[in-house]
Write a protein that holds these residues in place. Structure first.
Motif, short mmCIF file in Angstrom:
data_model
loop_
_atom_site.label_atom_id
_atom_site.label_comp_id
_atom_site.label_asym_id
_atom_site.label_seq_id
_atom_site.Cartn_x
_atom_site.Cartn_y
_atom_site.Cartn_z
N ALA A 183 0.84 -1.21 0.00
CA ALA A 183 0.00 0.00 0.00
C ALA A 183 0.87 1.25 0.00
O ALA A 183 1.96 1.27 0.58
N ILE A 184 0.37 2.29 -0.65
CA ILE A 184 1.14 3.53 -0.81
C ILE A 184 0.34 4.71 -0.26
O ILE A 184 -0.87 4.83 -0.52
N ARG A 194 5.72 10.00 -2.12
CA ARG A 194 4.90 8.92 -1.59
C ARG A 194 5.79 7.92 -0.86
O ARG A 194 7.00 7.91 -1.02
N GLY A 200 -2.28 3.19 3.59
CA GLY A 200 -2.45 3.86 2.30
C GLY A 200 -3.34 3.06 1.36
O GLY A 200 -4.05 2.14 1.76
N LYS A 201 -3.27 3.43 0.08
CA LYS A 201 -4.09 2.77 -0.94
C LYS A 201 -3.36 1.54 -1.48
O LYS A 201 -2.16 1.56 -1.72
N ALA A 203 -1.70 -1.07 -3.74
CA ALA A 203 -0.95 -0.89 -5.00
C ALA A 203 -0.33 -2.22 -5.39
O ALA A 203 0.22 -2.94 -4.55
N THR A 225 -2.42 -1.53 -10.58
CA THR A 225 -3.06 -0.31 -10.10
C THR A 225 -2.22 0.88 -10.58
O THR A 225 -1.13 0.70 -11.09
N ARG A 227 -1.17 4.05 -8.82
CA ARG A 227 -0.94 5.04 -7.77
C ARG A 227 0.20 6.00 -8.16
O ARG A 227 1.10 5.62 -8.91
N THR A 228 0.14 7.18 -7.60
CA THR A 228 1.19 8.18 -7.84
C THR A 228 2.54 7.62 -7.40
O THR A 228 2.69 7.11 -6.29
N GLN A 230 4.03 5.00 -8.15
CA GLN A 230 3.96 3.60 -7.72
C GLN A 230 5.23 2.82 -8.01
O GLN A 230 5.76 2.13 -7.12
#
Length: 298
Positions: A183-184, A194, A200-201, A203, A225, A227-228, A230
Motif C-alpha cells: 500500500a502507498i 509517496r 495507504g491505498k 498498490a 493499479t 498510484r502516484t 507507484q
C-alpha cells in the motif's frame, strides 16, 4: 463529432437505455440535451423515452466543447505514435511536464497537443487520459472528446488496460520475475512524495527482469493499479531504486533523471470494437546506458 450505432439486440430498450449501454454517462446525456447536442433515430430527432426497434439507426452528434484558457497552444515538436478520430498517443520526452502547473512557465505536453489539434482544425479541448511524471518518458494518451475519454477512463477501473514500462533499477535481482503488493500513502515528511504505508491505498506491480548487468537491471514493469509514483516507491522499498531517481534513493552517476519509460499501452476501443496496442521505443538516454553496458560485456 458524430457517432453511428445500429441496434442489433432484440432486447427491449428506449433511447436513453441504449445510449447508456454504449458508454454515455448521465452527464454526457444532459450535455446532449441542453448544450446543442443532437440524437437521431432513422434520421429523426427523438426523445429519451423513444422505444427502439431492431436495426434502428442511431446517430449522435456531440455538442461543441469549451477548452480551458489555462492551457495555451504552443508550437513545438510532437512525436505522434498513433492517432485516430478519438485518440492521440504521443511519445513524451523526459524533462517536460504533462500538464501546466502553478508557477511553471515552460511548455508542457498539453500545450503542444493543443497547438497540434488547432493546426489540424480539430476540437482543441485537452483530455489527458493519464499523466506521466515530468522526468518519465514514453507513451502519453489523449482523448479527443469527453465521450472517448469516458470510455477509456472506465477501463482503468476494470484492469482492461495494460500499461507497461521499462525501468533501469539498481542492484541484482534474486528473482527473474515477481509481484509487489504494498500500500502507498503520502510521505509525511514531504507531501510531494509517496511512501509505503500500511494505511495507504492498495498498490500492485508486476515485473520481469529483461537483462541483469553487474550493478543494475533492465526490468519490464506492468502496473495493475495506478498510484502516484507507484513504480518508484515499490522498487525503492525492495532496495532497487530507479537509476537517477534521487528523490527515492537512486544514484545519479549514470543518469540525472529517473530511468523510467512507458513503452507499451494496450486497451480495448469499443468505438472501433478492437484492441489497440501502442508502443514507444526506449528513450535515447536510457538506450545509451544499456548499449554501453552490452558493449562492455562483449
Amino acid at each position: 463529432m458524430n457517432y453511428h450505432f445500429i441496434k442489433r439486440s432484440l432486447i427491449s430498450q428506449n433511447l436513453r437505455q441504449f445510449l447508456c449501454q454504449q458508454g454515455f454517462s448521465k452527464t454526457q446525456l444532459k450535455q446532449l440535451q441542453y448544450h446543442n447536442g443532437h440524437v437521431y433515430v432513422n434520421h429523426k430527432r427523438r426523445y429519451w423515452n423513444y422505444q427502439l426497434r431492431p436495426n434502428d439507426e442511431i446517430i449522435v452528434t456531440l455538442p461543441q466543447e469549451q477548452g480551458s484558457d489555462q492551457i495555451l497552444p504552443q508550437q513545438g515538436t510532437l512525436d505522434v505514435l498513433y492517432e485516430d478520430d478519438n485518440y492521440l498517443f504521443v511519445n513524451k520526452p523526459a524533462g517536460i511536464a504533462s500538464l501546466p502547473a502553478k508557477g511553471l512557465n515552460s511548455p508542457t505536453m498539453a500545450n503542444l497537443v493543443k497547438a497540434y489539434l488547432q493546426n489540424a482544425q480539430l476540437n482543441d479541448v485537452i483530455h489527458l487520459v493519464s499523466r506521466l511524471d515530468r522526468d518519465t518518458s514514453g507513451i502519453l494518451t489523449f482523448a479527443k472528446n469527453a465521450y472517448a475519454h469516458h470510455l477509456i477512463d472506465q477501463q482503468f477501473r476494470t484492469q482492461s488496460i495494460a500499461k507497461e514500462y521499462l525501468a533501469l533499477l539498481e542492484g541484482n535481482f534474486a528473482k527473474q520475475q515477481g509481484e509487489i503488493k504494498l500500500a502507498i500513502g503520502v510521505d509525511p515528511h514531504n507531501h510531494n512524495l509517496r511512501c509505503v504505508d500500511a494505511n495507504g491505498k492498495f498498490a500492485w506491480t508486476k515485473y520481469q527482469v529483461v537483462q541483469q548487468f553487474d550493478n543494475f537491471a533492465q526490468v519490464r514493469v506492468q502496473l495493475i493499479t495506478g498510484r502516484t509514483h507507484q513504480i518508484r516507491v515499490h522498487f525503492a522499498a525492495l532496495g532497487h531504486p530507479l537509476l537517477g531517481d534521487q528523490a527515492y534513493g537512486g544514484a545519479t552517476d549514470l543518469i540525472q533523471r529517473q530511468a523510467l519509460h512507458c513503452c507499451r499501452f494496450r486497451f480495448f476501443d469499443p468505438i472501433q470494437d478492437q484492441t489497440l496496442t501502442v508502443k514507444a521505443p526506449l528513450a535515447p538516454d536510457l538506450q545509451m546506458i544499456v548499449s554501453k553496458k552490452l558493449s562492455a560485456t562483449e
